[in-house]
Design a protein around this motif. Sequence first.
Motif, PDB file in Angstrom:
ATOM      1  N   LEU A  25       0.824  -1.206   0.000  1.00 45.88           N
ATOM      2  CA  LEU A  25       0.000   0.000   0.000  1.00 45.88           C
ATOM      3  C   LEU A  25       0.851   1.245   0.000  1.00 45.88           C
ATOM      4  O   LEU A  25       0.464   2.286  -0.511  1.00 45.88           O
ATOM      5  CB  LEU A  25      -0.924   0.001   1.228  1.00 45.88           C
ATOM      6  N   ALA A  26       2.047   1.147   0.583  1.00 47.83           N
ATOM      7  CA  ALA A  26       2.932   2.305   0.624  1.00 47.83           C
ATOM      8  C   ALA A  26       3.592   2.540  -0.722  1.00 47.83           C
ATOM      9  O   ALA A  26       4.271   3.544  -0.919  1.00 47.83           O
ATOM     10  CB  ALA A  26       4.001   2.099   1.694  1.00 47.83           C
ATOM     11  N   GLY A  27       3.442   1.616  -1.657  1.00 50.23           N
ATOM     12  CA  GLY A  27       3.970   1.795  -3.001  1.00 50.23           C
ATOM     13  C   GLY A  27       5.446   1.506  -3.094  1.00 50.23           C
ATOM     14  O   GLY A  27       6.147   2.103  -3.896  1.00 50.23           O
ATOM     15  N   CYS A  28       5.942   0.573  -2.256  1.00 48.22           N
ATOM     16  CA  CYS A  28       7.368   0.255  -2.289  1.00 48.22           C
ATOM     17  C   CYS A  28       7.674  -0.655  -3.455  1.00 48.22           C
ATOM     18  O   CYS A  28       6.924  -1.575  -3.755  1.00 48.22           O
ATOM     19  CB  CYS A  28       7.775  -0.421  -0.985  1.00 48.22           C
TER      20      CYS A  28
ATOM     21  N   ARG B 299      13.874  -2.148  -3.883  1.00 50.94           N
ATOM     22  CA  ARG B 299      13.659  -1.543  -2.572  1.00 50.94           C
ATOM     23  C   ARG B 299      13.764  -0.028  -2.609  1.00 50.94           C
ATOM     24  O   ARG B 299      14.113   0.602  -1.629  1.00 50.94           O
ATOM     25  CB  ARG B 299      14.623  -2.122  -1.524  1.00 50.94           C
ATOM     26  N   GLY B 300      13.490   0.555  -3.781  1.00 47.92           N
ATOM     27  CA  GLY B 300      13.443   2.012  -3.851  1.00 47.92           C
ATOM     28  C   GLY B 300      12.064   2.478  -3.453  1.00 47.92           C
ATOM     29  O   GLY B 300      11.083   1.776  -3.620  1.00 47.92           O
ATOM     30  N   PHE B 301      11.956   3.611  -2.873  1.00 50.05           N
ATOM     31  CA  PHE B 301      10.676   4.127  -2.427  1.00 50.05           C
ATOM     32  C   PHE B 301      10.199   5.175  -3.428  1.00 50.05           C
ATOM     33  O   PHE B 301      10.257   6.375  -3.184  1.00 50.05           O
ATOM     34  CB  PHE B 301      10.806   4.708  -1.026  1.00 50.05           C
TER      35      PHE B 301
ATOM     36  N   TRP C  60       8.457   0.781   5.991  1.00 45.61           N
ATOM     37  CA  TRP C  60       9.122  -0.398   5.411  1.00 45.61           C
ATOM     38  C   TRP C  60      10.090  -1.008   6.425  1.00 45.61           C
ATOM     39  O   TRP C  60      10.090  -2.219   6.669  1.00 45.61           O
ATOM     40  CB  TRP C  60       9.845   0.004   4.136  1.00 45.61           C
ATOM     41  N   ASP C  61      10.947  -0.187   6.995  1.00 46.56           N
ATOM     42  CA  ASP C  61      11.944  -0.676   7.961  1.00 46.56           C
ATOM     43  C   ASP C  61      11.270  -1.343   9.157  1.00 46.56           C
ATOM     44  O   ASP C  61      11.724  -2.388   9.648  1.00 46.56           O
ATOM     45  CB  ASP C  61      12.820   0.474   8.445  1.00 46.56           C
ATOM     46  N   ALA C  62      10.178  -0.731   9.623  1.00 40.29           N
ATOM     47  CA  ALA C  62       9.468  -1.291  10.773  1.00 40.29           C
ATOM     48  C   ALA C  62       8.872  -2.651  10.451  1.00 40.29           C
ATOM     49  O   ALA C  62       8.922  -3.586  11.256  1.00 40.29           O
ATOM     50  CB  ALA C  62       8.372  -0.334  11.228  1.00 40.29           C
ATOM     51  N   ALA C  63       8.321  -2.784   9.244  1.00 38.03           N
ATOM     52  CA  ALA C  63       7.701  -4.049   8.833  1.00 38.03           C
ATOM     53  C   ALA C  63       8.748  -5.137   8.659  1.00 38.03           C
ATOM     54  O   ALA C  63       8.557  -6.282   9.089  1.00 38.03           O
ATOM     55  CB  ALA C  63       6.918  -3.855   7.545  1.00 38.03           C
ATOM     56  N   VAL C  64       9.865  -4.787   8.007  1.00 42.41           N
ATOM     57  CA  VAL C  64      10.939  -5.768   7.803  1.00 42.41           C
ATOM     58  C   VAL C  64      11.529  -6.214   9.124  1.00 42.41           C
ATOM     59  O   VAL C  64      11.889  -7.382   9.319  1.00 42.41           O
ATOM     60  CB  VAL C  64      12.032  -5.175   6.886  1.00 42.41           C
ATOM     61  N   MET C  65      11.642  -5.275  10.064  1.00 43.52           N
ATOM     62  CA  MET C  65      12.278  -5.552  11.359  1.00 43.52           C
ATOM     63  C   MET C  65      11.573  -6.666  12.131  1.00 43.52           C
ATOM     64  O   MET C  65      12.208  -7.430  12.862  1.00 43.52           O
ATOM     65  CB  MET C  65      12.287  -4.271  12.192  1.00 43.52           C
TER      66      MET C  65
ATOM     67  N   VAL D 101       8.818   2.353  17.565  1.00 39.66           N
ATOM     68  CA  VAL D 101       9.339   3.711  17.430  1.00 39.66           C
ATOM     69  C   VAL D 101       9.280   4.165  15.971  1.00 39.66           C
ATOM     70  O   VAL D 101       8.890   5.296  15.664  1.00 39.66           O
ATOM     71  CB  VAL D 101      10.780   3.801  17.970  1.00 39.66           C
ATOM     72  N   LYS D 102       9.635   3.260  15.056  1.00 42.08           N
ATOM     73  CA  LYS D 102       9.614   3.609  13.638  1.00 42.08           C
ATOM     74  C   LYS D 102       8.189   3.872  13.144  1.00 42.08           C
ATOM     75  O   LYS D 102       7.948   4.802  12.360  1.00 42.08           O
ATOM     76  CB  LYS D 102      10.276   2.500  12.809  1.00 42.08           C
ATOM     77  N   TRP D 103       7.232   3.046  13.619  1.00 38.25           N
ATOM     78  CA  TRP D 103       5.841   3.304  13.233  1.00 38.25           C
ATOM     79  C   TRP D 103       5.380   4.653  13.766  1.00 38.25           C
ATOM     80  O   TRP D 103       4.682   5.412  13.074  1.00 38.25           O
ATOM     81  CB  TRP D 103       4.924   2.192  13.759  1.00 38.25           C
ATOM     82  N   ARG D 104       5.769   4.966  15.004  1.00 35.80           N
ATOM     83  CA  ARG D 104       5.390   6.246  15.583  1.00 35.80           C
ATOM     84  C   ARG D 104       6.015   7.412  14.815  1.00 35.80           C
ATOM     85  O   ARG D 104       5.364   8.427  14.541  1.00 35.80           O
ATOM     86  CB  ARG D 104       5.818   6.280  17.055  1.00 35.80           C
ATOM     87  N   GLN D 105       7.274   7.240  14.411  1.00 37.25           N
ATOM     88  CA  GLN D 105       7.946   8.287  13.641  1.00 37.25           C
ATOM     89  C   GLN D 105       7.269   8.479  12.285  1.00 37.25           C
ATOM     90  O   GLN D 105       7.083   9.620  11.807  1.00 37.25           O
ATOM     91  CB  GLN D 105       9.422   7.939  13.450  1.00 37.25           C
TER      92      GLN D 105
END
Length: 364
Positions: free
Chosen positions: A17-20, A25-27, A62-67, A83-87
């Motif tokens: 949904l974020a279009g990654c 892995r380019g955004f 993306w980073d939060a999901a992969v983590m 923290v990443k989701w909050r950011q």
Amino acid sequence: MHSLRLTITVSSSLLLLAGCNTANRGFVERPSQALTASSTPRSTASPTSTLNTFNAARKLAWDAAVMVQQPPHSAVTWQAARVKWRQAINLLKTIPNDDPVAVQAKAKLAVYQVNYTAISARLTAETAAAERLKAAQTLAWQAAVTVQKPPHSLKVWQRASRKWQDAIALLEPIPPTTSAAQQSQAKLNIYRHNYSLINQRITTETHAISTLKQFAEIADKLGNVPDNIKQPNPALQKIGISYEDYSHLVQALQQSFAKFATQPDAKSHPVYASLAGAIEDYQTVLKLWKAYLAFKAANNQWLYDDLYNQLVPVSQADATRLTQKYDLQTYSDGTKVSLRFSAWAIWQKTNQHLRQVQQKRGEG
């Protein structure tokens, strides 16, 4: 495991949904989503600036999901993802409502907030699981220390049992989706085994207490026979108790002792030797009594004048053992002992010993 698969699925869908672009892995926005040159921003913010903010939020997502792929994870990992989701959420909230990417930002924001809530729940579960495991290990250590260097009283065994029970209760609700699940399950198996062993000791200790109490009550009754003989009764054969009643008492003690002996670790229990010794003492009197009755039946006229002392013929070996163990007096050049005085001496000695056992165990 259902909730685990659900979380991973949601995270993966968010990436799309974020279009990654999962290939490189380019955004980069897909053509259908890219901003056109003809778009007329009504916001005071630069379109390039808001687009960078939007893409930065997507990268954090993306980073939060992969983590958190391939869980379980520690609380540290869940916290970092949270923290990443909050950011990412905070970045999207800075995009003005009239910005060209506002619609997309709001859509992502709704999804990110759902994921943030899910990750928060996982973090809470992971933290609680870790705390439960730590608390259970502390209780287990306390339980193990409590029963070091046995024997122990019933209260000590019961205190240890409660600690094992509480430790088990802490581990049982730990979800299988947490990183503490594997270790907690291994601990749970050990704790349940230890809890079972402790409860066996409690059962043995309970039987020991009840059996010792029964022995002590009968020992006290027999030990007081000499005092009760002040009013002689011919029916009691001058001893203070009939042969039949005494035989029944000894039989009852033997049955209780045999039942106690079947309990786990009964033979290593501190009272076992004392109870076995009491049985031996009472059987010694019973054997002397039987010998006297047989001798009396064969020599009724000879024993007519011997009703008071009731002398019993014994072998030299038996006479030596009786005098050494019970300090009994022998008659007729060591060939006879008095049934009356021998029974009293043995009963009183047994009564004194069992009283000491009870006092030592704090049960007197």
